[in-house]
Write a protein that holds these residues in place. Structure first.
Motif, PDB file in Angstrom:
ATOM      1  N   ILE A  64       0.837  -1.212   0.000  1.00 26.78           N
ATOM      2  CA  ILE A  64       0.000   0.000   0.000  1.00 26.78           C
ATOM      3  C   ILE A  64       0.868   1.256   0.000  1.00 26.78           C
ATOM      4  N   SER A 122       1.038   3.942  -2.932  1.00 25.02           N
ATOM      5  CA  SER A 122       0.583   5.311  -2.727  1.00 25.02           C
ATOM      6  C   SER A 122       1.649   6.328  -3.111  1.00 25.02           C
ATOM      7  N   TYR A 172      -0.982   8.988  -4.461  1.00 24.55           N
ATOM      8  CA  TYR A 172      -2.215   9.000  -3.674  1.00 24.55           C
ATOM      9  C   TYR A 172      -2.083   9.988  -2.531  1.00 24.55           C
ATOM     10  N   GLU A 182      -6.519   9.013   0.859  1.00 23.33           N
ATOM     11  CA  GLU A 182      -6.696   7.800   0.061  1.00 23.33           C
ATOM     12  C   GLU A 182      -5.850   6.662   0.615  1.00 23.33           C
ATOM     13  N   TRP A 183      -4.676   7.011   1.087  1.00 20.92           N
ATOM     14  CA  TRP A 183      -3.809   5.993   1.683  1.00 20.92           C
ATOM     15  C   TRP A 183      -4.439   5.424   2.947  1.00 20.92           C
ATOM     16  N   GLN A 212      -7.236   3.061   2.138  1.00 18.87           N
ATOM     17  CA  GLN A 212      -6.720   1.738   1.776  1.00 18.87           C
ATOM     18  C   GLN A 212      -6.267   0.966   3.013  1.00 18.87           C
ATOM     19  N   LYS A 222      -9.262  -0.323   4.849  1.00 24.10           N
ATOM     20  CA  LYS A 222      -9.780  -1.484   4.147  1.00 24.10           C
ATOM     21  C   LYS A 222      -8.966  -2.720   4.510  1.00 24.10           C
ATOM     22  N   TYR A 223      -7.649  -2.544   4.554  1.00 23.70           N
ATOM     23  CA  TYR A 223      -6.778  -3.656   4.937  1.00 23.70           C
ATOM     24  C   TYR A 223      -7.062  -4.118   6.361  1.00 23.70           C
TER      25      TYR A 223
END
Length: 293
Positions: free
Chosen positions: A21, A25, A30, A34-35, A38, A41-42
């Motif tokens: 990630i 990024s 990114y 946005e990072w 992510q 989400k992880y």
């Protein structure tokens, strides 16, 4: 073994993904938001993975408990004489399937449900046999054997106590023991309403002529004699058991169903007998049928 593999995969995934990630990024420009999205989400994926692993471990522990319970109940019932040999065959496929590394949580939960259902069935069957045997314990005090053969409770009456050799007429001491047996059955309403079969048995020595011609005739006539005495009114000449005739039947098996070897006098004496078989009820037969399906 299964959980260690899953855990190893999870740790590798946890170590690898943040680096991917971060690299992704930085290389693609990114934003920090946005990072973080992510990363969130992880983290959610990681939490889901941990939850799945936890449920797998919990289900596996519960499955092992039920497997042990089924194995112990099976051992106890088989030791008592109940034949449930097909049960292990039917559960073997399920057990093999969940032992694979690739078995899913859904497969394990399904196996757990199957073992729980079988354990409940075995417990019910064990309880029924134990309740029935307890009701018949009074007969063991009279020196009679009460056991399970071919999934049926059997009260075994020694033939030499009931009859003289080669004869079908009940002896005095035979009538006395039958009166006591009838009293035990008559004094318990649940026993009184059950169905019974009187089964006559002989040793393997052939009859030498006589009115019965062979052991088939002798075993059947002895069973008939016991039956007639048990269902006769107590006040008739010679007495009787006063049991309801609608619940009784008789059969002769000659020497086809021995309980001991016919090699010596001791074995032959054991085989000369009349069994009072407690016929399983419809509910009991369905229970035994259910665990073999």
């Amino acid at each position: 073994m299964h959980l260690r593999v899953l855990k190893g995969r999870s740790l590798a995934f946890a170590a690898f993904l943040p680096a991917v990630i971060a690299s992704f990024s930085l290389g693609c420009g990114y934003s920090e938001e946005e990072w973080k999205a992510q990363l969130d989400k992880y983290n959610r994926l990681q939490d889901q993975q941990k939850s799945t692993e936890s449920r797998l471990a919990e289900t596996q522990r519960a499955l092992e408990v039920e497997q042990a319970k089924v194995a112990e109940l099976t051992k106890q019932l088989e030791a008592a004489g109940v034949d449930i040999s097909k049960l292990n065959e039917n559960l073997q496929a399920t057990s093999s399937q969940v032992s694979q590394l690739s078995s899913t949580l859904e497969e394990r939960e399904k196996a757990l449900a199957e073992y729980k259902a079988r354990a409940r069935q075995l417990e019910q069957i064990k309880a029924r046999f134990e309740t029935l045997k307890k009701k018949l314990d009074e007969l063991t005090k009279l020196g009679l054997a009460v056991n399970i053969r071919r999934n049926r409770m059997v009260i075994s009456l020694p033939g030499d106590v009931l009859f003289d050799s080669g004869r079908e007429t009940l002896k005095k001491e035979g009538k006395e023991i039958l009166v006591k047996v009838a009293a035990v059955i008559r004094n318990d309403q649940s026993l009184l309403q059950r169905d019974y079969q009187v089964a006559g048995h002989t040793d393997n020595k052939p009859l030498q002529g006589g009115p019965f011609r062979d052991n088939w005739g002798l075993s059947l006539m002895r069973a008939r004699e016991v039956l007639l005495f048990l269902v006769s009114p107590a006040d008739v000449k010679g007495g009787g058991g006063a049991l309801p005739v609608a619940h009784w039947s008789a059969a002769g098996f000659a020497d086809t169903d021995p309980v001991a070897k016919n090699d010596d006098d001791v074995g032959r004496q054991k085989n000369r007998r009349c069994d009072l078989i407690v016929v399983p009820s419809v509910e009991e037969m369905l229970d035994l049928k259910a665990i073999t399906q």
